[in-house]
Design a protein around this motif. Sequence first.
Motif, short mmCIF file in Angstrom:
data_model
loop_
_atom_site.label_atom_id
_atom_site.label_comp_id
_atom_site.label_asym_id
_atom_site.label_seq_id
_atom_site.Cartn_x
_atom_site.Cartn_y
_atom_site.Cartn_z
N LEU A 122 -14.71 100.63 110.69
CA LEU A 122 -13.73 99.63 110.26
C LEU A 122 -14.30 98.74 109.17
N GLY A 123 -15.57 98.42 109.31
CA GLY A 123 -16.23 97.50 108.38
C GLY A 123 -16.26 96.10 108.94
N ALA A 124 -17.36 95.41 108.71
CA ALA A 124 -17.53 94.07 109.27
C ALA A 124 -16.47 93.11 108.78
N ASP A 125 -16.09 93.19 107.51
CA ASP A 125 -15.11 92.24 106.97
C ASP A 125 -13.74 92.40 107.61
N ALA A 126 -13.28 93.64 107.74
CA ALA A 126 -11.97 93.87 108.36
C ALA A 126 -12.00 93.51 109.84
N TYR A 127 -13.10 93.82 110.50
CA TYR A 127 -13.28 93.47 111.92
C TYR A 127 -13.13 91.97 112.10
N LEU A 128 -13.85 91.22 111.27
CA LEU A 128 -13.80 89.77 111.37
C LEU A 128 -12.41 89.23 110.99
N ALA A 129 -11.80 89.83 109.98
CA ALA A 129 -10.47 89.39 109.55
C ALA A 129 -9.44 89.55 110.67
N GLY A 130 -9.52 90.66 111.41
CA GLY A 130 -8.61 90.88 112.52
C GLY A 130 -8.77 89.82 113.59
N ILE A 131 -10.01 89.50 113.91
CA ILE A 131 -10.28 88.47 114.92
C ILE A 131 -9.76 87.12 114.44
N CYS A 132 -9.97 86.81 113.18
CA CYS A 132 -9.45 85.55 112.62
C CYS A 132 -7.93 85.50 112.68
N ASP A 133 -7.28 86.63 112.40
CA ASP A 133 -5.81 86.67 112.49
C ASP A 133 -5.35 86.39 113.92
N GLY A 134 -6.07 86.95 114.90
CA GLY A 134 -5.72 86.72 116.29
C GLY A 134 -5.89 85.26 116.69
N ILE A 135 -6.96 84.64 116.18
CA ILE A 135 -7.20 83.22 116.45
C ILE A 135 -6.07 82.37 115.88
N ALA A 136 -5.69 82.68 114.63
CA ALA A 136 -4.62 81.92 113.97
C ALA A 136 -3.29 82.06 114.72
N ALA A 137 -2.98 83.29 115.15
CA ALA A 137 -1.72 83.52 115.86
C ALA A 137 -1.70 82.79 117.19
N ALA A 138 -2.82 82.80 117.91
CA ALA A 138 -2.88 82.12 119.20
C ALA A 138 -2.77 80.61 119.02
N LYS A 139 -3.43 80.09 118.00
CA LYS A 139 -3.35 78.64 117.76
C LYS A 139 -1.93 78.23 117.42
N GLU A 140 -1.24 79.04 116.65
CA GLU A 140 0.14 78.72 116.28
C GLU A 140 1.04 78.71 117.52
N ARG A 141 0.77 79.59 118.47
CA ARG A 141 1.59 79.69 119.68
C ARG A 141 1.33 78.55 120.65
N SER A 142 0.05 78.18 120.83
CA SER A 142 -0.27 77.27 121.93
C SER A 142 -1.11 76.06 121.53
N GLY A 143 -1.69 76.07 120.33
CA GLY A 143 -2.56 74.98 119.93
C GLY A 143 -3.99 75.15 120.34
N ILE A 144 -4.35 76.27 121.00
CA ILE A 144 -5.73 76.48 121.41
C ILE A 144 -6.64 76.57 120.19
N GLU A 145 -7.76 75.90 120.25
CA GLU A 145 -8.74 75.93 119.17
C GLU A 145 -9.80 76.97 119.51
N ALA A 146 -10.24 77.75 118.52
CA ALA A 146 -11.25 78.78 118.78
C ALA A 146 -12.18 78.93 117.59
#
Length: 334
Positions: free
Chosen positions: A101-125
């Motif tokens: 996958l590559g480190a950059d895409a791997y990290l980007a996916g995780i960042c997208d998940g963090i952003a989506a979760a924060k938008e839904r609930s306000g959780i900070e990560a």
Amino acid sequence: MTQNLPKAEIHCHIEGAAPPALALSQAERYGVDMSGFLRDGVYIWRDFSEFLVAYDAVAALFRTEADYALLTQTYLDELSAIGTIYSEIIVSPDHGDRIGLGADAYLAGICDGIAAAKERSGIEARIIVTGERHFGPERVIAAAEYAARAKNPLVTGFNMAGEERMGRVADYARAFDIARDAGLGLTIHAGEVCGAFSVTDALDLVKPARIGHGVRAIEDDALVARLAELGTVLEVCPGSNIALSVFADFDSHPLKRLKAAGVKVCINSDDPPFFSTSLAREYDIASTVIRMSDAEINSMTRTALEAAFVDDATKAALLARFDREIGDQAVSMT
């Protein structure tokens, strides 16, 4: 029970947080036979070495940026549903490279998940980049170099995990120097599979702010006193420790003794579904099995927030939210 207590977690491996149902869905999607590792909704392994093999098999089911966004959001949504206000996720960009996958895409996916979760609930990560000890010093150094040059605002710490019996801490010290120079917070797995000496080595050679696990420090009274004096935070994962037979049972687990000795400790879930646990269960175990009061548990949550690898403004906001929720809870009980 602790369902109404605000929570925080600073030690959880993202692939190790994959719910069995999600892993099964991914396996079906990619046509992977997981019968050797997943049966009746339970991950299967017998000892630490087999656990690492099972962990890698589950990790291999997440192959795309979207897969990692889904995994991350799924876990953070689970945390927010139980009142968690902050999470630090341990990730391995080296794994992203190994699966193609590559480190950059791997990290980007995780960042997208963090952003989506924060938008839904306000959780900070935030993200803790980890080097995997059993792949050798060069790979751990490469992970530190990647974390240092990523300049990603969500990447705030560096860790080393994996097979604790592999090599000496001195072999990996350069990786932590690189991460320190880049301004990243430092934590390291020690005092889990290996004894108190591994915690001493970590303190002497890495000088981390936190130690992942660290519970076998209890075997050395002088080391316990040193941890208390230094203020080094232990990221304690009781359910993981029992599942991996670090301690025979919760009655013999040293969480309460370490706290009573003045060591800064907090509660975490490590790789929760692999150990038939969750952060909610870890908090409940602290309350009902280890017999710690709500005040003691709240103080451990505060410790996690005070030890968070975040900027001062974010930390102040998290602590203010924590204090507000504790205050609201006290009012509701009167």
